[in-house]
Design an enzyme around this catalytic site. Structure first.
Site, PDB file in Angstrom:
ATOM      1  CE  LYS A  44      -0.515  -0.549   5.007  1.00 34.99           C
ATOM      2  NZ  LYS A  44      -0.518   0.564   5.903  1.00 34.99           N
ATOM      3  CG  HIS A 171      -2.772  -4.216  12.324  1.00 31.04           C
ATOM      4  ND1 HIS A 171      -1.700  -4.888  11.605  1.00 31.04           N
ATOM      5  CD2 HIS A 171      -2.507  -2.972  12.183  1.00 31.04           C
ATOM      6  CE1 HIS A 171      -0.978  -3.908  11.244  1.00 31.04           C
ATOM      7  NE2 HIS A 171      -1.446  -2.522  11.615  1.00 31.04           N
ATOM      8  NE  ARG A 227      -2.229  -7.909   8.089  1.00 37.19           N
ATOM      9  CZ  ARG A 227      -2.691  -8.158   9.416  1.00 37.19           C
ATOM     10  NH1 ARG A 227      -3.202  -9.346   9.632  1.00 37.19           N
ATOM     11  NH2 ARG A 227      -2.698  -7.483  10.363  1.00 37.19           N
ATOM     12  CE1 TYR A 271      12.357  32.472  -0.931  1.00 35.70           C
ATOM     13  CE2 TYR A 271      12.480  30.134  -0.469  1.00 35.70           C
ATOM     14  CZ  TYR A 271      12.149  31.290  -1.439  1.00 35.70           C
ATOM     15  OH  TYR A 271      11.779  31.174  -2.765  1.00 35.70           O
ATOM     16  CG  MET A 317       8.466  23.931  -3.433  1.00 38.22           C
ATOM     17  SD  MET A 317       7.162  24.658  -4.759  1.00 38.22           S
ATOM     18  CE  MET A 317       5.985  25.886  -3.351  1.00 38.22           C
TER      19      MET A 317
END
Ligand SMILES: Cc1ncc(COP(=O)(O)O)c(C=O)c1O
Length: 386
Positions: A44, A171, A227, A271, A317
């Site tokens: 996932k 889980h 898992r 910055y 960024m």
């Protein structure tokens, strides 16, 4: 066929990841053998940042019996890319998507009776039944029917004509703190529920409980499969639940120096001038920033020529600056490592997570889509993603 397409001209990219899928396959193979049971590779969240489809291919090559995802759309993506074999959606799926789940042959998690009833209604008239895994809450406080009501959920599913009870799972909340008693308590509650199911003839084929930490530290809870997510990527479940040395990291994160210059004393860097040179200092620019997943905080670090250097000031960024005084020979084009090894020195995802006040999971999951991933290994097949 063996392919090696790692780094085919990575020098033309600003920042990139190198992902060794053979190592991922080996990790899966090792964990499966060690657990002595079935293996669900959890892919996932874009394979924890490593790439959904490549991670799935490598896991299957390593012997994964199942693939685990969080959302149905991840499962659909895998199917559209030709990934075969069982896939379980571990999280919520809207019952209205029953026909999609059936069409793509994806198993769904059902964690309460009303969800089972809705799914059963939505599946009426479909050619095949919806395969479901019943999820029990044994102490995580997240999805799952309360363990004491396990039989009600199993009976509801078994009595639904359009559902097929394929699995039963839970889980762990604290398996990554192996010394704590809670995991043993969860195992005890879950085992009791499995026994009740057996007594009533409702035990499905696939009973499963362990995440990576559970697999390594609670082998008594292996059931029909484990898992594993974090461990297949060679990342430690926690400081308290480290991996064995056989399991190795899969991903490196790199960039390059694109500018190197000497700035006079008192020069503000970036910055808000959060760093100011104290003397004439060598300052390099690397084209990686918070939009790539490199967090905007003070105190970041990197490797240049096998030595640790500090990020000077904040992270922009798309770029940030390095204080290069420890490496006088550094020049434009030199490789910079943010995660991984270089000339005998190493920065781990765990270390970066600690510096950012988070965990390794969040570091690799946070690698932005725009960072190209280069893959090496049998499962690679010439892919470049991002
Ligand atoms: C239900 C479930 N099982 C297994 C895993 C895999 O956990 P880990 O990455 O700690 O192995 C996860 C991940 O969060 C999960 O949500």
């Amino acid at each position: 066929m063996e392919t090696d397409n790692m780094n085919p001209g990575a020098e033309i990219y600003s920042t990139w990841c190198e992902i060794d899928l053979d190592v991922l396959s080996q990790n899966v193979r090792y964990l499966k053998k060690r657990s002595g049971t079935g293996m669900m590779a959890v892919v996932k969240a874009n394979g924890y940042g490593h790439g959904l489809v490549p991670a799935a291919r490598a896991a299957r090559l390593g012997g994964a019996d199942w693939l685990g995802v969080a959302r149905l759309e991840e499962a659909v993506w895998l199917r559209e890319e030709g990934i075969t074999g069982p896939i379980l959606v571990l999280g919520y799926t809207a019952p209205q998507r029953a026909s999609e789940a059936a069409h793509y042959d994806v198993s769904l998690t059902v964690y309460d009776r009303s969800l089972a009833a809705q799914l059963n209604r939505q599946a009426a008239g479909l050619k095949q039944k919806i395969k479901v895994h019943a999820k029990l809450d044994t102490g995580m406080g997240r999805l799952g029917e309360l363990v004491e009501n396990s039989q009600d959920l199993l009976r509801a599913i078994a009595g639904s004509e359009n559902l097929e009870l394929e699995g039963l799972f839970t889980h762990f909340a604290r398996a990554d703190e192996p010394e704590r008693p809670e995991t043993a308590e969860q195992i005890q509650r879950f085992s009791a529920a499995v026994r009740r199911a057996e007594q009533e003839g409702l035990r499905p084929r696939w009973v499963h409980a362990c995440n990576s930490a559970g697999t390594l530290y609670f082998p008594e809870a292996a059931f029909d499969m484990v898992r594993c997510g974090i461990a297949i990527y060679g990342l430690h479940p926690s400081n308290l639940a480290p991996l064995p040395p056989e399991v190795r990291p899969v991903l490196s994160w790199k960039t390059r120096l694109v500018s190197v210059k000497t700035l006079p004393p008192g020069s503000g860097i970036g910055y808000n001038h959060r760093y100011v040179t104290r003397a004439a200092e060598r300052i390099g620019v690397i084209p990686v920033g918070y939009a790539d997943g490199f967090r905007r905080r003070l105190g970041n670090f990197a490797l240049v020529a096998g030595k640790r250097v500090n990020v000077a000031g904040g992270v922009c960024m798309d770029q940030c600056m390095l204080q290069l005084d420890p490496i006088p020979q550094a020049q434009i084009g030199d490789e910079v490592v943010l995660i991984g090894a270089q000339a005998g020195e190493q920065i781990t995802a765990e270390e970066v997570g600690e510096a950012w006040g988070t965990i390794n999971y969040e570091v690799t999951c946070g690698l932005a889509a725009r960072v190209p991933r280069f893959y090496r290994g049998q499962a690679a097949g010439g892919m470049l993603i991002g």
